[in-house]
Structures are given as C-alpha cells and as structure tokens.
Design a protein around this motif. Structure first.
Motif, PDB file in Angstrom:
ATOM      1  N   LEU A  86       0.858  -1.188   0.000  1.00 32.85           N
ATOM      2  CA  LEU A  86       0.000   0.000   0.000  1.00 32.85           C
ATOM      3  C   LEU A  86       0.888   1.229   0.000  1.00 32.85           C
ATOM      4  O   LEU A  86       1.924   1.255   0.676  1.00 32.85           O
ATOM      5  CB  LEU A  86      -0.906   0.024   1.240  1.00 32.85           C
ATOM      6  N   VAL A  87       0.490   2.236  -0.770  1.00 31.02           N
ATOM      7  CA  VAL A  87       1.257   3.477  -0.864  1.00 31.02           C
ATOM      8  C   VAL A  87       0.325   4.657  -0.637  1.00 31.02           C
ATOM      9  O   VAL A  87      -0.740   4.735  -1.260  1.00 31.02           O
ATOM     10  CB  VAL A  87       1.928   3.619  -2.249  1.00 31.02           C
ATOM     11  N   LEU A  88       0.715   5.552   0.250  1.00 30.91           N
ATOM     12  CA  LEU A  88       0.002   6.819   0.407  1.00 30.91           C
ATOM     13  C   LEU A  88       0.901   7.883  -0.215  1.00 30.91           C
ATOM     14  O   LEU A  88       2.002   8.145   0.283  1.00 30.91           O
ATOM     15  CB  LEU A  88      -0.276   7.127   1.886  1.00 30.91           C
ATOM     16  N   ALA A  89       0.450   8.450  -1.318  1.00 26.92           N
ATOM     17  CA  ALA A  89       1.236   9.456  -2.039  1.00 26.92           C
ATOM     18  C   ALA A  89       0.677  10.844  -1.763  1.00 26.92           C
ATOM     19  O   ALA A  89      -0.538  11.061  -1.845  1.00 26.92           O
ATOM     20  CB  ALA A  89       1.212   9.172  -3.540  1.00 26.92           C
ATOM     21  N   ILE A  90       1.567  11.762  -1.413  1.00 28.48           N
ATOM     22  CA  ILE A  90       1.175  13.167  -1.199  1.00 28.48           C
ATOM     23  C   ILE A  90       1.613  13.954  -2.436  1.00 28.48           C
ATOM     24  O   ILE A  90       2.783  13.905  -2.843  1.00 28.48           O
ATOM     25  CB  ILE A  90       1.818  13.726   0.076  1.00 28.48           C
ATOM     26  N   ILE A  91       0.662  14.672  -3.024  1.00 29.06           N
ATOM     27  CA  ILE A  91       0.853  15.290  -4.338  1.00 29.06           C
ATOM     28  C   ILE A  91       0.557  16.790  -4.254  1.00 29.06           C
ATOM     29  O   ILE A  91      -0.389  17.202  -3.562  1.00 29.06           O
ATOM     30  CB  ILE A  91      -0.108  14.641  -5.361  1.00 29.06           C
ATOM     31  N   ARG A  96       0.596  18.829  -9.479  1.00 24.34           N
ATOM     32  CA  ARG A  96       0.377  17.372  -9.489  1.00 24.34           C
ATOM     33  C   ARG A  96       1.682  16.595  -9.380  1.00 24.34           C
ATOM     34  O   ARG A  96       1.743  15.402  -9.690  1.00 24.34           O
ATOM     35  CB  ARG A  96      -0.384  16.918 -10.755  1.00 24.34           C
ATOM     36  N   VAL A  97       2.733  17.237  -8.928  1.00 27.30           N
ATOM     37  CA  VAL A  97       4.023  16.577  -8.701  1.00 27.30           C
ATOM     38  C   VAL A  97       3.953  15.810  -7.377  1.00 27.30           C
ATOM     39  O   VAL A  97       3.428  16.316  -6.384  1.00 27.30           O
ATOM     40  CB  VAL A  97       5.167  17.621  -8.666  1.00 27.30           C
ATOM     41  N   ILE A 158      -4.188   6.927  -2.530  1.00 29.26           N
ATOM     42  CA  ILE A 158      -3.756   5.645  -1.978  1.00 29.26           C
ATOM     43  C   ILE A 158      -3.707   4.627  -3.106  1.00 29.26           C
ATOM     44  O   ILE A 158      -4.690   4.454  -3.844  1.00 29.26           O
ATOM     45  CB  ILE A 158      -4.687   5.177  -0.846  1.00 29.26           C
ATOM     46  N   LEU A 159      -2.559   4.006  -3.261  1.00 29.36           N
ATOM     47  CA  LEU A 159      -2.353   2.991  -4.290  1.00 29.36           C
ATOM     48  C   LEU A 159      -2.245   1.625  -3.616  1.00 29.36           C
ATOM     49  O   LEU A 159      -1.641   1.496  -2.551  1.00 29.36           O
ATOM     50  CB  LEU A 159      -1.064   3.257  -5.074  1.00 29.36           C
ATOM     51  N   ASP A 175      -6.490   1.236 -12.704  1.00 30.77           N
ATOM     52  CA  ASP A 175      -5.045   1.250 -12.933  1.00 30.77           C
ATOM     53  C   ASP A 175      -4.596   2.705 -13.017  1.00 30.77           C
ATOM     54  O   ASP A 175      -5.254   3.534 -13.643  1.00 30.77           O
ATOM     55  CB  ASP A 175      -4.696   0.528 -14.232  1.00 30.77           C
ATOM     56  N   THR A 176      -3.469   2.998 -12.393  1.00 33.23           N
ATOM     57  CA  THR A 176      -3.044   4.389 -12.346  1.00 33.23           C
ATOM     58  C   THR A 176      -1.527   4.493 -12.419  1.00 33.23           C
ATOM     59  O   THR A 176      -0.804   3.496 -12.301  1.00 33.23           O
ATOM     60  CB  THR A 176      -3.542   5.063 -11.048  1.00 33.23           C
ATOM     61  N   ASP A 177      -1.064   5.701 -12.606  1.00 32.73           N
ATOM     62  CA  ASP A 177       0.354   6.009 -12.569  1.00 32.73           C
ATOM     63  C   ASP A 177       0.892   5.680 -11.164  1.00 32.73           C
ATOM     64  O   ASP A 177       0.202   5.919 -10.179  1.00 32.73           O
ATOM     65  CB  ASP A 177       0.505   7.508 -12.874  1.00 32.73           C
ATOM     66  N   PRO A 178       2.123   5.154 -11.052  1.00 39.57           N
ATOM     67  CA  PRO A 178       2.654   4.829  -9.720  1.00 39.57           C
ATOM     68  C   PRO A 178       2.987   6.053  -8.871  1.00 39.57           C
ATOM     69  O   PRO A 178       3.339   5.910  -7.690  1.00 39.57           O
ATOM     70  CB  PRO A 178       3.920   4.029 -10.036  1.00 39.57           C
ATOM     71  N   LEU A 179       2.878   7.239  -9.459  1.00 42.92           N
ATOM     72  CA  LEU A 179       3.150   8.485  -8.726  1.00 42.92           C
ATOM     73  C   LEU A 179       4.545   8.466  -8.111  1.00 42.92           C
ATOM     74  O   LEU A 179       4.761   8.877  -6.974  1.00 42.92           O
ATOM     75  CB  LEU A 179       2.085   8.713  -7.635  1.00 42.92           C
TER      76      LEU A 179
END
Length: 211
Positions: A86-91, A96-97, A158-159, A175-179
């Motif tokens: 699980l990944v929590l990405a802060i953008i 959107r970086v 969240i990925l 399906d999404t970009d891995p960020l």
C-alpha cells in the motif's frame, strides 16, 4: 486428589485477527501522515487513545468515509493474500508533482518449526505487536524533523499493489500512474516494521529533495 490445572497457552493470532489488526494500523498510520504533513487542517483532527498512546484521527466525514471504503477493500485483499503493498502518495495540488510516497510492504510470515520440538512456534504476544505499532506511529510523527517542509496545498492518493488474481471492484479502483518521484530527486528513509503471527509490515518514506 484435586485435578491439576494446565497453564493457559497463548493462542496464535488467526488470519482474520491479523487482517483486522493490520487494517486498523493502516487507518491510524494514514491519519497520522495526513495530520503531520498538513494535507488537512489540524482542526479537522481530534485525539483518541489507541495502542497505549494518543493518536489523531480525522473528524472530516468525507475523508473518514473515503478511508473506510478503501480499508474495507484492503481488508478483503489481506484475507486472500492478494495485496502486497500500500502506498500513500502526497501530491502538489497545483502541479500534481509527487512530494512524498509512504510505502507499506505487506508480507506473509512463514511459520518456522522449532528444531527438535513438536508443534508450532510460540504465538507472538499482542502487547509486543502493539508496542511495535506504537513505535512506527511515533516514528511517523518524528519524520517532521527531517522531511522537507511542504509549503503548498497538497492532496493525497492511496495505491494498492495486488496480485493478478485479485478481485478488483472496477467502479472503485482503476489502474493508475505509480506516482513515483524521479530517482535523481528522491531520498528514502526506512521506517520501523511490525509483525503478527501472519503478516509482516515493512514501512519506508520516499520524499522529493531538490537540494
């Protein structure tokens, strides 16, 4: 002759019990990250007692419902062994970086058979599991001492990385970009881990560093 009482034996945590414990950890870890990194205003959170310490949990109903919906699906995947990370990405809200990626690897614990003994290895005490979780949450809080200050509005995503056989609700997950953060601009810090008799969770944070 009075019957002798057997000493109580500690029951190993079940798959369902471990799954619920890991799912609950993700809930509190996500809330801690969103508070500490200022993704939501501090006023949106309130204090609750958990794992023998005070943790902050959102009062924002929309965010609470969003996290609950995600974690219900994660719980199902954990039960079938279908989720590996699980990944929590802060953008950045404007560009959107990706600023940070909080990564939680999920592994199944292999039960080792004690040499020259019958039966399985002794069960891990829940107090020990909770102490490990407590240490991870404290470490997340302490990351503000080295993570770059984020001085712009941010959002999060969240990925979930799953096996090919995973049952994925098409109306909820896409399906999404891995960020990812470009390797030349990424710094990584390994965080503590915790394990039950069934799962082991390894944590790390990658952050954008322009220096």
């Amino acid at each position: 002759m009075a019957p002798t009482k057997q000493a109580p034996t500690r029951q190993a945590i079940t798959l369902k019990g471990s799954t619920n414990l890991v799912t609950e950890f993700f809930k509190y870890a996500a809330n801690t990250i969103l508070f500490q990194r200022g993704v939501y205003p501090a006023d949106d959170f309130h204090m609750v007692k958990k794992y023998g310490q005070t943790v902050l949990v959102t009062q924002d109903l929309a965010l609470e419902n969003y996290l609950d919906k995600i974690l219900k699906q994660v719980n199902k995947w954990l039960l079938t062994g279908a989720v590996t990370q699980l990944v929590l990405a802060i953008i950045s809200k404007d560009s959107r970086v990706t600023m940070e990626r909080w990564v939680f690897d999920i592994n199944l614990v292999e039960q080792e058979q004690p040499t020259g003994a019958s039966g399985s290895a002794p069960a891990k005490p829940e107090s020990e599991i909770q102490a490990e979780i407590r240490n991870i949450l404290k470490q997340i809080v302490s990351t503000v001492t080295f993570l770059p200050v984020i001085d712009e509005p941010t959002v999060f995503n969240i990925l979930a990385y799953t096996s090919e056989s995973a049952d994925i609700p098409a109306d909820e997950w896409v399906d999404t970009d891995p960020l990812a953060i470009e390797a030349s601009k990424s710094q990584q810090v390994k965080l503590r881990s915790f394990s039950t008799d069934v799962h082991r969770i390894e944590a790390m944070v990658a952050y954008r560093y322009e220096g």
